[in-house]
Motif scaffolding. Structure first.
Motif, PDB file in Angstrom:
ATOM      1  N   THR A  33       0.846  -1.201   0.000  1.00  0.00           N
ATOM      2  CA  THR A  33       0.000   0.000   0.000  1.00  0.00           C
ATOM      3  C   THR A  33       0.881   1.251   0.000  1.00  0.00           C
ATOM      4  OG1 THR A  33      -1.770  -1.177   1.122  1.00  0.00           O
ATOM      5  CG2 THR A  33      -1.851   1.224   1.206  1.00  0.00           C
ATOM      6  N   LEU A  34       1.967   1.228   0.771  1.00  0.00           N
ATOM      7  CA  LEU A  34       2.935   2.335   0.739  1.00  0.00           C
ATOM      8  C   LEU A  34       3.432   2.556  -0.691  1.00  0.00           C
ATOM      9  CD1 LEU A  34       5.360   1.643   3.744  1.00  0.00           C
ATOM     10  CD2 LEU A  34       4.209   3.802   3.308  1.00  0.00           C
ATOM     11  N   ALA A  35       3.809   1.457  -1.348  1.00  0.00           N
ATOM     12  CA  ALA A  35       4.359   1.538  -2.703  1.00  0.00           C
ATOM     13  C   ALA A  35       3.329   2.058  -3.699  1.00  0.00           C
ATOM     14  CB  ALA A  35       4.882   0.171  -3.147  1.00  0.00           C
ATOM     15  N   ALA A  36       2.101   1.583  -3.600  1.00  0.00           N
ATOM     16  CA  ALA A  36       1.055   2.033  -4.526  1.00  0.00           C
ATOM     17  C   ALA A  36       0.784   3.524  -4.356  1.00  0.00           C
ATOM     18  CB  ALA A  36      -0.222   1.227  -4.317  1.00  0.00           C
ATOM     19  N   ALA A  37       0.711   3.989  -3.116  1.00  0.00           N
ATOM     20  CA  ALA A  37       0.474   5.415  -2.855  1.00  0.00           C
ATOM     21  C   ALA A  37       1.656   6.250  -3.337  1.00  0.00           C
ATOM     22  CB  ALA A  37       0.230   5.644  -1.367  1.00  0.00           C
ATOM     23  N   CYS A  38       2.851   5.747  -3.118  1.00  0.00           N
ATOM     24  CA  CYS A  38       4.061   6.442  -3.552  1.00  0.00           C
ATOM     25  C   CYS A  38       4.104   6.561  -5.075  1.00  0.00           C
ATOM     26  CB  CYS A  38       5.276   5.686  -3.035  1.00  0.00           C
ATOM     27  SG  CYS A  38       6.848   6.428  -3.471  1.00  0.00           S
ATOM     28  N   ARG A  39       3.881   5.457  -5.757  1.00  0.00           N
ATOM     29  CA  ARG A  39       3.906   5.452  -7.227  1.00  0.00           C
ATOM     30  C   ARG A  39       2.832   6.388  -7.788  1.00  0.00           C
ATOM     31  NH1 ARG A  39       5.811   2.424 -11.401  1.00  0.00           N
ATOM     32  NH2 ARG A  39       6.717   0.851 -10.051  1.00  0.00           N
ATOM     33  N   ALA A  40       1.645   6.336  -7.238  1.00  0.00           N
ATOM     34  CA  ALA A  40       0.561   7.201  -7.714  1.00  0.00           C
ATOM     35  C   ALA A  40       0.923   8.675  -7.552  1.00  0.00           C
ATOM     36  CB  ALA A  40      -0.739   6.881  -6.978  1.00  0.00           C
ATOM     37  N   GLU A  41       1.553   9.010  -6.434  1.00  0.00           N
ATOM     38  CA  GLU A  41       1.939  10.411  -6.209  1.00  0.00           C
ATOM     39  C   GLU A  41       3.090  10.818  -7.128  1.00  0.00           C
ATOM     40  OE1 GLU A  41       1.661  14.261  -4.379  1.00  0.00           O
ATOM     41  OE2 GLU A  41       0.293  12.608  -4.780  1.00  0.00           O
ATOM     42  N   LEU A  42       4.040   9.928  -7.355  1.00  0.00           N
ATOM     43  CA  LEU A  42       5.114  10.241  -8.297  1.00  0.00           C
ATOM     44  C   LEU A  42       4.543  10.551  -9.679  1.00  0.00           C
ATOM     45  CD1 LEU A  42       7.831   7.577  -7.362  1.00  0.00           C
ATOM     46  CD2 LEU A  42       7.977  10.058  -7.014  1.00  0.00           C
ATOM     47  N   LEU A  43       3.606   9.737 -10.121  1.00  0.00           N
ATOM     48  CA  LEU A  43       2.974   9.965 -11.426  1.00  0.00           C
ATOM     49  C   LEU A  43       2.212  11.283 -11.433  1.00  0.00           C
ATOM     50  CD1 LEU A  43       1.767   6.330 -12.169  1.00  0.00           C
ATOM     51  CD2 LEU A  43       3.717   7.515 -13.210  1.00  0.00           C
ATOM     52  N   ARG A  44       1.510  11.575 -10.344  1.00  0.00           N
ATOM     53  CA  ARG A  44       0.767  12.834 -10.241  1.00  0.00           C
ATOM     54  C   ARG A  44       1.718  14.033 -10.310  1.00  0.00           C
ATOM     55  NH1 ARG A  44      -0.905  16.925  -7.426  1.00  0.00           N
ATOM     56  NH2 ARG A  44       0.337  16.549  -5.591  1.00  0.00           N
ATOM     57  N   LEU A  45       2.928  13.855  -9.770  1.00  0.00           N
ATOM     58  CA  LEU A  45       3.923  14.931  -9.787  1.00  0.00           C
ATOM     59  C   LEU A  45       4.673  15.019 -11.109  1.00  0.00           C
ATOM     60  CD1 LEU A  45       5.326  14.493  -6.181  1.00  0.00           C
ATOM     61  CD2 LEU A  45       3.848  16.349  -7.009  1.00  0.00           C
ATOM     62  N   GLY A  46       4.343  14.140 -12.048  1.00  0.00           N
ATOM     63  CA  GLY A  46       4.917  14.235 -13.386  1.00  0.00           C
ATOM     64  C   GLY A  46       6.040  13.273 -13.698  1.00  0.00           C
TER      65      GLY A  46
END
Length: 154
Positions: A33-46
């Protein structure tokens, strides 16, 4: 400058960045869950999907070794450490928490690369569950901001 529509500042733009993530499998329900949230935020940040390298290791003590291997490749702008250490009945909790934290910091200093440390340490599973998403998002934001800051300072 903060962009209210995107919810980001100049220091949180990741479109040119390459990010490495090291995830411990121990307590995998939390670390995934940490990894999924992290990846999603990285993508959101471009950050582009193809510029994210995600590797798995057995536990928190192995995270610094994998971070070191990624740092030695000299192709990442920032690294992210993901893990979950839940207190048990023995001294092992302190050992793992202290040594993994020191190892993560050492990689950042030795290789002069930002490392966002999201190896969460909690008293129990409920605390870990409560922190898993927020800490994943925080790690992504820290990695992007610090990569941009170090680029600006160099």
């Amino acid at each position: 400058m903060f962009d209210a529509q995107k919810g980001t500042s100049d220091k949180q733009v990741g479109s040119k960045l390459r990010i490495g993530i090291v995830q411990a499998r121990w307590n995998e329900n939390i670390t995934s869950t940490l990894a999924a949230a992290c990846r999603a935020e990285l993508l959101r940040l471009g950050v582009q999907e193809q510029h994210i390298r995600h590797v798995l290791v057995p536990g928190a003590l192995e995270v610094p070794t994998a971070l070191q291997a990624l740092a030695e490749r000299d192709e990442f702008d920032a690294l992210i450490a993901l893990g979950c250490i839940i207190r048990g009945e023995t001294y092992h909790f302190e050992l793992v928490a202290n040594e993994s934290g020191a190892g993560v910091t050492r990689i950042a200093l030795d290789y002069q690369i930002p490392v966002a440390n999201a190896i969460i340490t909690t008293e129990n599973l409920e605390q870990a569950v409560a922190r898993q998403t927020e800490k994943g998002v925080d790690a992504a934001r820290v990695a992007v901001e610090m990569a941009n800051l170090l680029e600006e300072l160099s």
